[in-house]
Design an enzyme around this catalytic site. Structure first.
Site, PDB file in Angstrom:
ATOM      1  N   HIS A 159       0.311  -0.865   0.144  1.00 12.14           N
ATOM      2  CA  HIS A 159       0.164   0.000  -0.119  1.00 12.14           C
ATOM      3  C   HIS A 159       0.475   1.426  -0.271  1.00 12.14           C
ATOM      4  O   HIS A 159       0.498   2.028  -0.226  1.00 12.14           O
ATOM      5  CB  HIS A 159      -0.833   0.122   1.192  1.00 12.14           C
ATOM      6  N   ASP A 351       3.812   9.309  -0.931  1.00  7.10           N
ATOM      7  CA  ASP A 351       2.411   8.668  -0.140  1.00  7.10           C
ATOM      8  C   ASP A 351       1.885   7.382  -1.677  1.00  7.10           C
ATOM      9  O   ASP A 351       1.691   7.712  -2.363  1.00  7.10           O
ATOM     10  CB  ASP A 351       1.133   9.510  -0.118  1.00  7.10           C
TER      11      ASP A 351
HETATM   12  O1  F6P Z   1      -1.007   2.716   4.520  1.00  6.84           O
HETATM   13  C1  F6P Z   1      -0.225   2.596   4.923  1.00  6.84           C
HETATM   14  C2  F6P Z   1       0.010   1.865   6.882  1.00  6.84           C
HETATM   15  O2  F6P Z   1       0.555   1.608   6.792  1.00  6.84           O
HETATM   16  C3  F6P Z   1      -0.810   0.976   6.899  1.00  6.84           C
HETATM   17  O3  F6P Z   1      -0.378   0.137   6.494  1.00  6.84           O
HETATM   18  C4  F6P Z   1      -1.692   1.248   8.347  1.00  6.84           C
HETATM   19  O4  F6P Z   1      -2.706   0.518   8.307  1.00  6.84           O
HETATM   20  C5  F6P Z   1      -1.406   2.844   8.102  1.00  6.84           C
HETATM   21  O5  F6P Z   1      -0.933   3.075   7.214  1.00  6.84           O
HETATM   22  C6  F6P Z   1      -1.002   2.982   9.641  1.00  6.84           C
HETATM   23  O6  F6P Z   1      -0.349   3.344  10.250  1.00  6.84           O
HETATM   24  P1  F6P Z   1      -0.262   3.054  11.634  1.00  6.84           P
HETATM   25  O7  F6P Z   1      -0.952   1.302  11.401  1.00  6.84           O
HETATM   26  O8  F6P Z   1       1.394   2.692  12.164  1.00  6.84           O
HETATM   27  O9  F6P Z   1      -0.640   3.930  12.353  1.00  6.84           O
END
Ligand code: F6P
Length: 446
Positions: A159, A351
């Site tokens: 992602h 992003d």
């Molecule tokens: O979209 C990328 C991402 O790392 C997801 O895998 C993740 O859920 C989100 O951003 C938020 O980050 P975190 O899980 O570290 O809060």
């Protein structure tokens, strides 16, 4: 066909407060999209049990699906989540070379936690299950499952951006990582650039010329656009006063999101065009995120310093240019802002996709989207005002252009974007992944 979905972030966690448990919903587009899918599709979701009370909810039935949590200790959290995932891979895959932390102990914890996920996945599949793994935190998982003899279909969805081959090879563990992912039957990314970078990285670091490109697919994640549009119809105006244009943004607190550049662009706007003072209000909502990682704590101080400085310089008792909220907005407030904002600012420095841009498009009736060329969504949303977030002048001029754009141009741009968001929605994404899951199994799995 049932899925066992695997991601570090689950739909919610349980926090122990006094003698009771409170639910904390996750921030981030990936987990909210998966939540919506699981509500409809059922199946099992394997995720990290990262709440202080999650130990008591290791396995939990939630509506239509089951949650199976991987519980780890403080040392593992530090090495895996704060360390390798978010202080090494995250900055590397967003081109923040100077922030990359090289640390073998953290990689050891990354391996340990990926292995714990593999064990939990094995307990949650039968012969027909498709295993759908998400994101950079779990790159070793497909390889580990294959080494343990698992023959099920595995789909891996990445992602975040995939960087150029030279940049990827900065990572000492690049070979292990990409070989781990490549054991999946199919790999999805959000843009064709990331696909090209992934395929070239694979060839560059492994020296292999196999047919990896036939197993990598560019399938951008979509949103449930109808849901957002119907909620937005009933959204109230979120402020007391309507006499100023409303500019809105919402992001996780992350240095990749371009937040400092964005407030500096507002400063530039007011310096270049003083006549715009008091003509707008910029509501900047920032979701607390990764607050235990030191780089994020420092970044928060830097951002808040600039907001205070700019408000102090340009504001007065009746008006502050930037209204800053460091909190997670509830869904109805968020949708109200999407619906009524004249301009949405989505200007990350890097992003993977950015779902906020798509949510705004689904909710607004005549707003203007200012979108960074470095967000994966810029490939889909051609009607946005596209900016380079490194240029403060370009951003300031884009904000001015958006504030003064005539209704006809706004409508044309928005129609183009709505067409994409409505067609390539969450169901479209799921159907594309389902089609991959139905393909003939790759030789990796035999
Ligand atoms: O979209 C990328 C991402 O790392 C997801 O895998 C993740 O859920 C989100 O951003 C938020 O980050 P975190 O899980 O570290 O809060």
């Amino acid at each position: 066909m049932p899925f066992t979905v695997v991601s570090t972030r689950g739909p919610f966690s349980h926090e122990r407060v006094g003698g009771t448990y409170r639910i904390r919903y996750s921030a981030g587009g990936v987990s909210s999209s998966i939540s919506r899918l699981m509500d409809h599709e059922g199946g099992t979701w394997v995720c990290l049990g990262d709440g202080s009370g999650d130990q008591a909810f290791e396995v939990e039935d939630h509506g239509n699906y089951r949650i199976s949590r991987v519980i780890i200790g403080r040392k593992e959290t530090r090495g895996f989540y704060e360390g390798y995932a978010n202080s090494t891979l995250w900055p590397l895959f967003h081109y923040f070379r100077e922030r990359v932390n090289y640390n073998q102990t953290n990689f050891m914890y990354y391996e340990i936690v990926n292995k714990l996920f593999a064990e939990t996945v094995k307990r949650n599949i039968d012969a027909n299950t498709t295993i759908w793994v998400h994101d950079y935190q779990l790159a070793l998982l497909p390889g580990m499952l294959r080494n343990d003899g698992i023959k099920n279909r595995i789909i891996f969805s990445w992602h975040i951006p995939w960087v150029s081959p030279e940049f990827f090879s900065l990572l000492p563990e690049s070979r292990q990582l990409i070989q781990g992912i490549a054991r999946a039957d199919a790999i999805t990314v959000h843009t064709d650039w990331y696909k090209t970078n992934f395929v070239n990285s694979y060839r560059f670091v492994t020296g292999s010329d196999d047919s990896i490109d036939s197993r990598v697919f560019h399938i951008p994640l979509g949103i449930d656009s109808r849901y957002y549009a119907s909620k937005a119809k009933h959204a109230h105006y979120p402020l007391d006063r309507r006499d100023r244009k409303l500019i809105f943004s919402v992001d996780r607190l992350d240095y990749t999101k371009g937040l400092v550049n964005r407030v500096l662009a507002v400063e530039k706007l007011l310096s270049l065009y003083p006549d715009l003072a008091e003509k707008f209000i910029y509501v900047m909502a920032v979701n607390p995120s990764r607050a235990s990682v030191r780089q994020y704590q420092i970044f928060r101080r830097e951002l808040e310093f600039h907001i205070g400085r700019i408000n102090g310089e340009f504001g007065n008792v009746n008006w502050m240019p930037i209204v800053y909220m460091y909190k997670r907005l509830g869904e109805s407030s968020l949708i109200s802002f999407y619906r009524h904002a004249d301009v949405a600012l989505v200007t990350p420095l890097s992003d993977g996709l950015n779902l906020v841009s798509k949510e705004f498009v689904a909710c607004t009736n005549d707003g203007v989207l200012i979108l960074s060329k470095f967000a994966g969504a810029a490939q889909d949303l051609k009607g946005a005002v596209i900016v380079n977030p490194n240029s403060l002048e370009e951003m300031a001029n884009a904000i001015r252009q958006a504030l003064t754009m005539n209704a006809e141009e706004r409508a044309q741009r928005l129609a183009m974007m709505k067409g994409n968001v409505e067609k390539k929605n969450l169901t479209w994404w799921l159907n594309r992944v389902r089609a991959l899951a139905a393909r003939k199994l790759h030789e990796n799995s035999s």
